[in-house]
Design a protein around this motif. Structure first.
Motif, PDB file in Angstrom:
ATOM      1  N   GLU A  53      -4.122  -3.136   5.705  1.00  0.00           N
ATOM      2  CA  GLU A  53      -5.126  -3.935   6.376  1.00  0.00           C
ATOM      3  C   GLU A  53      -5.271  -3.462   7.821  1.00  0.00           C
ATOM      4  N   TRP A  64      -4.725   7.291  -4.164  1.00  0.00           N
ATOM      5  CA  TRP A  64      -3.879   6.255  -3.571  1.00  0.00           C
ATOM      6  C   TRP A  64      -4.456   4.864  -3.849  1.00  0.00           C
ATOM      7  N   GLN A  65      -5.766   4.748  -3.800  1.00  0.00           N
ATOM      8  CA  GLN A  65      -6.404   3.459  -4.083  1.00  0.00           C
ATOM      9  C   GLN A  65      -6.151   3.050  -5.525  1.00  0.00           C
ATOM     10  N   GLY A  66      -6.261   3.993  -6.449  1.00  0.00           N
ATOM     11  CA  GLY A  66      -5.995   3.701  -7.859  1.00  0.00           C
ATOM     12  C   GLY A  66      -4.564   3.266  -8.096  1.00  0.00           C
ATOM     13  N   TYR A 119      -2.543   1.885  -5.841  1.00  0.00           N
ATOM     14  CA  TYR A 119      -2.405   0.555  -5.236  1.00  0.00           C
ATOM     15  C   TYR A 119      -3.022  -0.530  -6.137  1.00  0.00           C
ATOM     16  N   ASP A 120      -4.203  -0.259  -6.663  1.00  0.00           N
ATOM     17  CA  ASP A 120      -4.872  -1.233  -7.538  1.00  0.00           C
ATOM     18  C   ASP A 120      -4.053  -1.503  -8.791  1.00  0.00           C
ATOM     19  N   LEU A 123      -7.771   9.842  -1.153  1.00  0.00           N
ATOM     20  CA  LEU A 123      -7.861   8.387  -1.065  1.00  0.00           C
ATOM     21  C   LEU A 123      -8.086   7.701  -2.419  1.00  0.00           C
ATOM     22  N   PRO A 124      -8.956   8.220  -3.286  1.00  0.00           N
ATOM     23  CA  PRO A 124      -9.136   7.560  -4.583  1.00  0.00           C
ATOM     24  C   PRO A 124      -7.844   7.506  -5.423  1.00  0.00           C
ATOM     25  N   ALA A 180       0.838  -1.198   0.000  1.00  0.00           N
ATOM     26  CA  ALA A 180       0.000   0.000   0.000  1.00  0.00           C
ATOM     27  C   ALA A 180       0.874   1.249   0.000  1.00  0.00           C
ATOM     28  N   SER A 202      -0.903  -3.519  -7.785  1.00  0.00           N
ATOM     29  CA  SER A 202      -1.315  -4.877  -7.429  1.00  0.00           C
ATOM     30  C   SER A 202      -1.666  -5.693  -8.668  1.00  0.00           C
ATOM     31  N   CYS A 244      -3.256   4.374   5.240  1.00  0.00           N
ATOM     32  CA  CYS A 244      -4.705   4.205   5.374  1.00  0.00           C
ATOM     33  C   CYS A 244      -5.249   3.077   4.488  1.00  0.00           C
ATOM     34  N   LEU A 245      -4.445   2.579   3.557  1.00  0.00           N
ATOM     35  CA  LEU A 245      -4.867   1.455   2.724  1.00  0.00           C
ATOM     36  C   LEU A 245      -4.379   0.111   3.255  1.00  0.00           C
TER      37      LEU A 245
END
Length: 142
Positions: free
Chosen positions: A95, A112-114, A116-117, A109-110, A88, A120, A92-93
């Motif tokens: 577990e 960082w999530q993008g 990470y996705d 957050l979107p 991550a 991954s 905040c991403l």
């Protein structure tokens, strides 16, 4: 995100073992010599790989390490998460992370999530088999 030597050497060890295509255990000293990494450091990495059932190890005369899974069954994401922990890009991403308290962080957050996705997904589709050169080599760099 920075991948440490533990993650990089973990991948190198798996590539090395896969390239040997040996039915006999590969001695630690041979792997360390080919990879130009200390035996002690590689042993700590191999413990992680053995614990996670990617590699089997035996001690004594004729001892060494063997891949337990086929190279095409070992994806890079799993290996890096074993050796590095989370991939991550922000805490905040991770577990069991605490909820985000600042509104400004929540708006990011979107992003960082993008990230990470994307990381991954890329690493999940790449396997140790993808890193193996069919030509014999003495040294492999990642």
């Amino acid at each position: 995100m920075l991948i440490s030597t533990k993650g990089r050497y973990g991948l190198r060890v798996l590539v090395d073992l896969a390239q040997q295509k040996s039915m006999d255990p590969v001695p630690l000293k041979d792997i360390a010599s080919r990879q130009e990494v200390s035996e002690k450091y590689l042993e700590s990495i191999l413990k992680i790989l053995v614990k996670n059932k990617l590699v089997s190890g035996s001690r004594g005369k004729g001892g060494g390490y063997l891949l337990v899974k086929a190279p095409d069954e070992i994806n890079l994401k799993d290996v890096l998460e074993m050796t590095e922990g989370t991939l991550a890009p922000v805490s905040c991403l991770e577990e069991n992370a605490d909820p985000i308290e600042k509104e400004s962080e929540g708006k990011l957050l979107p992003v960082w999530q993008g990230l990470y996705d994307t990381i991954s997904a890329y690493l999940e589709q790449k396997t140790i088999a993808d890193l193996i050169d069919d030509d014999p080599v003495d040294y492999y760099v990642i």
